[in-house]
Design an enzyme around this catalytic site. Sequence first.
Site, PDB file in Angstrom:
ATOM      1  N   ASP A  90       0.309   1.908   8.640  1.00  0.00           N
ATOM      2  CA  ASP A  90      -0.034   1.241   9.501  1.00  0.00           C
ATOM      3  C   ASP A  90       0.641   1.258  11.071  1.00  0.00           C
ATOM      4  OD1 ASP A  90      -1.806   0.503   7.614  1.00  0.00           O
ATOM      5  OD2 ASP A  90      -1.284  -1.748   7.381  1.00  0.00           O
TER       6      ASP A  90
ATOM      7  N   LYS B  93       8.175   0.644   5.407  1.00  0.00           N
ATOM      8  CA  LYS B  93       7.026   1.575   4.859  1.00  0.00           C
ATOM      9  C   LYS B  93       5.607   0.909   5.545  1.00  0.00           C
ATOM     10  CE  LYS B  93       4.381  -0.075   2.502  1.00  0.00           C
ATOM     11  NZ  LYS B  93       3.269  -0.547   1.738  1.00  0.00           N
ATOM     12  N   THR B  94       4.887   1.667   5.817  1.00  0.00           N
ATOM     13  CA  THR B  94       3.398   1.296   5.927  1.00  0.00           C
ATOM     14  C   THR B  94       2.896   2.542   6.818  1.00  0.00           C
ATOM     15  OG1 THR B  94       1.656  -0.009   6.646  1.00  0.00           O
ATOM     16  CG2 THR B  94       3.710  -0.279   7.937  1.00  0.00           C
TER      17      THR B  94
ATOM     18  N   ARG C 244       1.194  -5.844  -4.839  1.00  0.00           N
ATOM     19  CA  ARG C 244       1.053  -6.725  -3.692  1.00  0.00           C
ATOM     20  C   ARG C 244       1.650  -8.125  -3.874  1.00  0.00           C
ATOM     21  NH1 ARG C 244      -0.587  -4.278   0.821  1.00  0.00           N
ATOM     22  NH2 ARG C 244      -2.263  -2.507   0.672  1.00  0.00           N
TER      23      ARG C 244
ATOM     24  N   GLY D 160       0.661  -0.980   0.056  1.00  0.00           N
ATOM     25  CA  GLY D 160       0.088  -0.034   0.002  1.00  0.00           C
ATOM     26  C   GLY D 160       0.799   1.442  -0.053  1.00  0.00           C
TER      27      GLY D 160
ATOM     28  N   ASP E 176       5.304  -7.720   5.255  1.00  0.00           N
ATOM     29  CA  ASP E 176       5.244  -8.928   4.182  1.00  0.00           C
ATOM     30  C   ASP E 176       6.245  -8.556   3.062  1.00  0.00           C
ATOM     31  OD1 ASP E 176       3.185 -10.477   5.626  1.00  0.00           O
ATOM     32  OD2 ASP E 176       1.722  -9.325   4.611  1.00  0.00           O
TER      33      ASP E 176
HETATM   34  P1  FBP Z   1       0.707  -1.936   3.734  1.00  0.00           P
HETATM   35  O1  FBP Z   1       0.772  -2.874   4.777  1.00  0.00           O
HETATM   36  O2  FBP Z   1       0.938  -2.526   2.355  1.00  0.00           O
HETATM   37  O3  FBP Z   1       1.311  -0.743   3.989  1.00  0.00           O
HETATM   38  O4  FBP Z   1      -0.946  -1.507   3.638  1.00  0.00           O
HETATM   39  C1  FBP Z   1      -1.645  -0.382   4.155  1.00  0.00           C
HETATM   40  C2  FBP Z   1      -2.935  -0.300   3.720  1.00  0.00           C
HETATM   41  O5  FBP Z   1      -3.138   1.025   3.710  1.00  0.00           O
HETATM   42  C3  FBP Z   1      -3.821  -0.911   4.868  1.00  0.00           C
HETATM   43  O6  FBP Z   1      -3.745  -0.084   6.045  1.00  0.00           O
HETATM   44  C4  FBP Z   1      -5.080  -1.333   4.498  1.00  0.00           C
HETATM   45  O7  FBP Z   1      -5.728  -2.419   5.260  1.00  0.00           O
HETATM   46  C5  FBP Z   1      -4.458  -1.806   3.135  1.00  0.00           C
HETATM   47  O8  FBP Z   1      -3.357  -1.216   2.913  1.00  0.00           O
HETATM   48  C6  FBP Z   1      -5.630  -1.405   2.137  1.00  0.00           C
HETATM   49  O9  FBP Z   1      -5.084  -2.176   0.815  1.00  0.00           O
HETATM   50  P2  FBP Z   1      -5.491  -1.831  -0.583  1.00  0.00           P
HETATM   51  O10 FBP Z   1      -4.542  -0.822  -1.038  1.00  0.00           O
HETATM   52  O11 FBP Z   1      -5.172  -3.142  -1.325  1.00  0.00           O
HETATM   53  O12 FBP Z   1      -6.695  -1.167  -0.811  1.00  0.00           O
END
Ligand code: FBP
Length: 549
Positions: free
Chosen positions: A204, A201-202, A144, A80, A175
Amino acid sequence: MKVISPLQKVRAAYAPKLPPALRKGANVAVTAGEPTTAADNVEQIKALFPNTFGSPVLTFAQGTGAAGAALNVGVILSGGQAPGGHNVIAGLFDGIKSLNADSKLYGFLKGPDGLVKDEAMELTSDIIDAYRNTGGFDIIGSGRTKLETPEQFEAARKSCEERGITALVIIGGDDSNTNACVLAEYFKANKIGIQVIGCPKTIDGDLKNEWIEASFGFDTACRVYSELIGNIGRDANSAKKYWHFIKLMGRSASHIALECALQTQPNVAIISEEVAEKKMTLDEIVTGITDVVAARAANKMNFGIALIPEGLVEFIPEIKVLIAELNDIFAHIDSSIAEADAAAKVAFAEAKLTAGSAKVFASLPDGIRKQLCNDRDPHGNVQVSLIETEKMLAEMVGKKLKERKAAGTYTGKFAAQTHFFGYEGRCAAPSNYDADYCYSLGYNAAALIGAGKTGYMSSVRNTIKNADEWIAGGIPITMMMNIERRHGEDKPVIRKALVELDGKPFKTFAANREAWAVETSYIYPGPIQYFGPAEVCDLVTCTLTLEKA
Ligand code: FBP
């Protein structure tokens, strides 16, 4: 001519701060610590990563600044979006150029897929300059795809060798950095001379530990959400007629919800980790919110703000068991089910669940049942962002209040508005913190490459202090790993950092929440400031400040 916003134009000139160790260039002096171990399941991790396990923690100091050989480096954005990704790439670019002006940077397109499918572009200074200090991952895109099969690793080798790439930087969450670690091990085991470095990165905030004190993007995303929550709080306090149920992105961990609660002081904030610890049922959560609504109504305040973490449902014990069963059920399905509609998937799951979980499943609103049966992401996670928990809770609280009204124990008015904040913050222009941190992480990745390291994550620490005191170095990724169940199998993965209930951020929230519930003590943080006094521009999250205080 491409039109850019006035802010982007001026912001492009911002020069991010670097830790002292990197100020003379990415050719650094390296100090190695003691051999390391793993977060858990040590023997299994050691056996799975015989070539990269146990490497020491590295700390950098300024080097001679002398030039080395020209390097060809590849970079991937994975998972993400998070504010600051472009600055990691800019820092990496400047870092490898500081090692040798003839070094080249290639960006693999659309995430790990680009590496496997051999799609890349050279990132020249013109391209990089157009993206400095901007949000988004659009410079090369992201994806992803999970890198896990020997065929993918071989394809990755070929893509790199074709361009003479001897080092890869994977910018991703837990991941994706797990992928980086597995790839580093594969290359080392097969004597393929390609280094692999990860960057944390994230938005979250769940990729952190003693050495990686923050994942980039968390700061900016939380500031954007907090601005919006503050604005809604002011509206709620002006109109005095709505309860706002706001779900916040963040996957399993509640770091974003907690940080936003600390920044805005809402009436309710649910922290999933506490729900799990106290083994709270869905009914108890709903009752808790209903009690706050009723208490405020008794004081003639028929309005409020409730923050709900995206991953809540996964932490409610009975739903957690249900999700684990659903994950196993949907891990091995044929195309007739994979391509079936939501109702058919629900019926398929119902027939396979254990009696206990079937009962819980049946008690949930139909929409939520369907959402729980949606496709998993490529790493086997339920896509919690697609589960409308905010609507479910608003509906259930409304129902409980009606019952109380009928019983004569509540006389207020309840009207709910629901919101989901996630995508609003993931690509915001990085705050000064993220602009500086990201640029430093990228530049530091170049230093790790220059030092010949592989299987390491770029680490910049002590960031609550002025950048003059920031510490640069590298952390072996195996050190953060343990074994977890994914896609119905045990897999080595980086351990997610959840909210610690004995940590200062949660304790600070817990000490204040009763007052915030009944009073209206909202804070209105306003928008991120990029220009102006340091006390509004160079902020650090409440979470990190409290953790390091
Ligand atoms: P990452 O772990 O890849 O940084 O994900 C961040 C995130 O924004 C989460 O908070 C959310 O659940 C997910 O991506 C949403 O995924 P998508 O981009 O597939 O809608």
